[in-house]
Motif scaffolding. Structure first.
Motif, PDB file in Angstrom:
ATOM      1  N   ASP A 557       0.831  -1.202   0.000  1.00 28.37           N
ATOM      2  CA  ASP A 557       0.000   0.000   0.000  1.00 28.37           C
ATOM      3  C   ASP A 557       0.864   1.250   0.000  1.00 28.37           C
ATOM      4  O   ASP A 557       0.616   2.204  -0.746  1.00 28.37           O
ATOM      5  CB  ASP A 557      -0.925   0.010   1.227  1.00 28.37           C
ATOM      6  N   GLU A 703      -3.344  -1.348   8.044  1.00 31.76           N
ATOM      7  CA  GLU A 703      -2.877  -1.106   6.677  1.00 31.76           C
ATOM      8  C   GLU A 703      -1.652  -1.964   6.362  1.00 31.76           C
ATOM      9  O   GLU A 703      -0.706  -2.043   7.137  1.00 31.76           O
ATOM     10  CB  GLU A 703      -2.516   0.368   6.501  1.00 31.76           C
ATOM     11  N   SER A 707      -7.125  -6.553   4.957  1.00 33.67           N
ATOM     12  CA  SER A 707      -8.108  -5.746   4.234  1.00 33.67           C
ATOM     13  C   SER A 707      -9.514  -6.318   4.338  1.00 33.67           C
ATOM     14  O   SER A 707     -10.483  -5.650   3.994  1.00 33.67           O
ATOM     15  CB  SER A 707      -7.707  -5.629   2.754  1.00 33.67           C
TER      16      SER A 707
END
Length: 772
Positions: A557, A703, A707
């Motif tokens: 990410d 994060e 998810s």
């Protein structure tokens, strides 16, 4: 009234020069630019190593008393190296120096000149007169150690060595060492700055900016090829700096030899015969002429002319300062412009490398990068941390601590650690046992806050010349192959090396962290300050990252986020090497936990943890307690908030710092991670996954790790949803334990530090191999 009158008189007296100075500078700039258009560097001749026999040259002017005092030590040292000659160049003395030497020290070769040619002219005459390939130039006020000469000769190890400088002490040990022989030079606000360093840790020959003219050995042929000391800088000062810089630009080396020790009566000759005001006037003129002769990059020259005018104007208005140029200095330099043009033309013809490279190569890291033989198979890594590593009291500390332990197993590892207090060093003794070396800087002073600065405050806070020096020293002395820098604030120390990769670990994306905090801030002034810091951070970070050879981030990410701003980083961002833990250190415990307990873990020096706890205790905890009054929150972490700032006293246990977080991770029933801002991967989640405690987190908190709600942890960003998932974990322990088992499998497979560090070392080796 008297001060006002003196100021008014200074302004009136300097007014003509204040009007003429910009004209002088403009004419000088145009003239020097034309020289550069007409003159091009020529191909240098092949270099040769000198024969290791020395001629000692001592310039003298009316220094009979100094010669009588110090020549015996020079002669005693010369006897230890057969074939050494001692030459005294007498610069037209009127005190009988030449006759005294002939009568008292007949072994000395006296070169008597009819007139005083100054330090530079007399030294040049001595070089021409010398018969040996190496000339050791000494001031007449130097006392030398008996064994000072051989280390100088030994320093000429190859054909690129131009000069080898002595280590200088003062005759009076109580006097502050203003000169040491270990010289530095750097470019700042359009001018050359120079200085000396005291560095007892250096015991072998080491690169320096220039060799002091009164305590240095030179390759005679190279010295004469450069033209010797330039009369442009007469009567004294900066001739040696000029020569050293020309040598670097010619592609040669200048070294400092700490084993060669001399003692100096500082300004024993010049300081006794000239006033301080005259000495300063010569220095101001010569600093200008040095640049007019030697600096050929116009991206440096244009700022130079601006700052020369601005500094001189400030000196005219507010009074003179040793750090600034002056109007009389500009005028004196302008008078010598024709001579400066000739010197510039000669320097330009002799240049083999750029000014940028010439300023870099005396820095030890760049010196190793440019000249060292790097065929050694052993991988050596320099790891630099801006914070204490032991004990690992915050997430970044855990990542660093466990990476260091694994790296020390796989390569030769050297550390530089910045500490807040001296007592923190003791906790790092375990790292000293497993690493090649550990160096500390305590209470490093960075640059002061500057509200109007375009640089983030955190970056300025860690800008320190001592840290930069230490990094270069370790790269050179420890033969470093890879420079590993931790956190964005240390990215400024990434070097533009050709063969030594600089790798930066962004523990979090700084400007992303600030942006995520903005919605939770209150008060107009803090919001304005945060927005300004965000603008500074995004500007700085996006300019910085392309200079690192590789950028490490915590997750894919983070990698995708950076690539959306900097597409050119694709292929240079690594997301799977650093954000992990050693799962073998954590016992997986499914049962036997205290029921109805929640654990919050985090260092409260980190603002996102402070915000997360406040959000949880004010907006989530009341919802949980409304359905389950037995629920209790345990808060663990360094620098905890005051007890009175937390509501529901009977439901919150504030423990603070603990030495080992594994015990509470195995004790309580639910781990909460209500993080609302920040960036990167939360190490506390990795530890919780490894220990088997069910986790409920916000999506930002998880994060890079999770998810899907309920896969390896519960996920929710609203208070009610968060509370529901905590209650579900308490009320359905079997399902919570199953989720915890999946989390343990995930972290063991994807985030185990041992496997990640092995991949990290493989990346190091690949990067090094590609560059060499």
């Amino acid at each position: 009234m008297r001060r006002f009158a003196a100021t008014l008189w200074r302004l009136l007296k300097g007014l003509p020069l204040a009007i003429l100075a910009p004209v002088f500078l403009f004419i000088s700039a145009v003239t020097l630019f034309l020289v550069d258009l007409l003159i091009r560097p020529r191909r240098p001749a092949a270099d040769q190593s000198p024969q290791k026999h020395a001629s000692i040259v001592i310039p003298n002017w009316n220094g009979r008393d100094l010669l009588e005092k110090y020549i015996p030590s020079v002669l005693a040292a010369a006897e230890r190296c057969p074939g050494t000659e001692v030459i005294v160049v007498d610069n037209g003395s009127t005190d009988g120096s030449a006759q005294f030497l002939r009568e008292t020290f007949s072994v000395v070769n006296v070169l008597a000149l009819d007139k005083n040619l100054g330090f530079g002219g007399g030294s040049n005459a001595g070089f021409r007169h010398a018969k040996n390939d190496i000339v050791v130039l000494l001031n007449s006020d130097m006392r030398v150690e008996p064994d000072f000469l051989q280390p100088l000769l030994d320093g000429f190890t190859d054909e690129k060595v131009f000069a080898v400088s002595c280590q200088i002490f003062f005759s009076d040990p109580k006097k502050k060492r203003e000169e040491t022989g270990l010289t530095q030079g750097w470019w700042h606000n359009g001018f050359l700055r120079v200085g000396h360093r005291i560095e007892p840790a250096i015991r072998e020959p080491y690169p320096c900016f220039y060799g002091g003219g009164g305590s240095c050995a030179f390759d005679r042929k190279k010295f004469l090829e450069l033209g010797g000391f330039d009369e442009l800088l007469a009567p004294f000062y900066l001739e040696d700096t000029d020569l050293g810089y020309m040598a670097w630009k010619r592609g040669w080396k200048v070294l400092y030899q700490p084993a060669s020790v001399v003692y100096h009566e500082h300004r024993g000759t010049i300081g006794k015969r000239f006033s301080e005001a005259y000495i300063q006037s010569v220095l101001k003129k010569n600093f200008l002429l040095f640049i007019w002769k030697n600096v050929h990059e116009w991206r440096r020259m244009i700022p130079h002319f601006f700052f020369a005018w601005a500094d001189a104007t400030l000196s005219w208005v507010f009074g003179d300062s040793p750090e600034r140029s002056s109007l009389p200095g500009i005028a004196r330099a302008f008078v010598q412009l024709p001579q400066a043009m000739r010197s510039r033309a000669r320097a330009r013809r002799l240049s083999a490398i750029s000014d940028t490279e010439a300023f870099r190569r005396p820095l030890a890291g760049y010196f190793r990068d440019a000249f060292a033989d790097m065929r050694d198979e052993k991988l050596r890594v320099l790891f630099v941390s801006p914070y204490p590593i032991c004990p690992p009291v915050h997430g970044g500390g855990v990542f660093m601590y466990q990476t260091v332990r694994e790296l020390a197993r796989l390569c030769e590892l050297h550390l530089i650690v910045l500490l807040d207090f001296p007592h923190e060093r003791k906790a790092h003794e375990e790292l000293e046992r497993i690493c090649g070396s550990v160096e500390y800087i305590v209470r490093m002073e960075g640059r002061t806050k500057a509200i109007g600065s375009m640089e983030p405050h955190a970056v300025r806070e860690f800008r320190n010349p001592d840290l930069a020096w230490l990094i270069h020293r370790q790269i050179y002395t420890k033969k470093i192959d890879v420079l590993q820098l931790e956190y964005t604030v240390l990215g400024q120390y990434a070097g533009e090396f050709r063969r030594i990769p600089s790798i930066l670990f962004e523990h979090d994306v700084y400007f992303q962290s600030i942006a995520r905090r903005l919605p939770f801030m209150t008060g107009a002034i803090p919001k304005i300050q945060a927005r300004w810091e965000y603008l500074r951070a995004i500007r700085y970070e996006l300019r910085l990252l392309p200079h690192a050879d590789r950028v490490q981030v915590c997750s894919q990410d983070n990698a995708r986020y950076l690539e959306s701003f900097l597409p050119e980083l694709r292929g240079r961002i690594d997301a799977n090497f650093r954000a992990g833990i050693d799962t073998s250190l954590y016992e997986f415990r499914e049962t036997g936990r205290e029921p109805y307990t929640m654990l919050f873990l985090g260092s409260f020096r980190h603002l996102p943890n402070v915000e997360a706890l406040q959000w949880f205790v004010h907006r989530v905890l009341p919802l949980i307690r409304a359905k389950e009054p037995r629920a209790r929150l345990v808060v663990i972490g360094s620098d905890p908030p005051p007890r009175h700032s937390l509501p529901e006293a009977e439901a919150i246990e504030l423990i603070g710092f603990v030495e080992d977080v594994r015990e509470p991770l195995s004790r309580y029933s639910v781990f909460v991670c209500p993080i609302l801002s920040g960036s990167g991967v939360r190490v506390k989640l990795l530890e919780a996954f490894a220990a088997g405690i069910p986790v409920v987190s916000t999506r930002i908190g998880a994060e890079g790790l999770a998810s899907e709600d309920g896969d390896v942890c519960g996920l929710s960003d609203d208070p009610q949803g968060f509370a529901d998932r905590v209650l579900r974990a308490m009320e359905e322990p079997a399902k919570a334990a199953e989720m915890a088992r999946r989390a343990r499998s995930f972290v063991k497979e994807k985030r185990d530090m041992r496997a990640m560090t092995e991949r990290l070392v493989a990346c190091y080796c690949e990067e090094v191999k590609m560059r060499r």
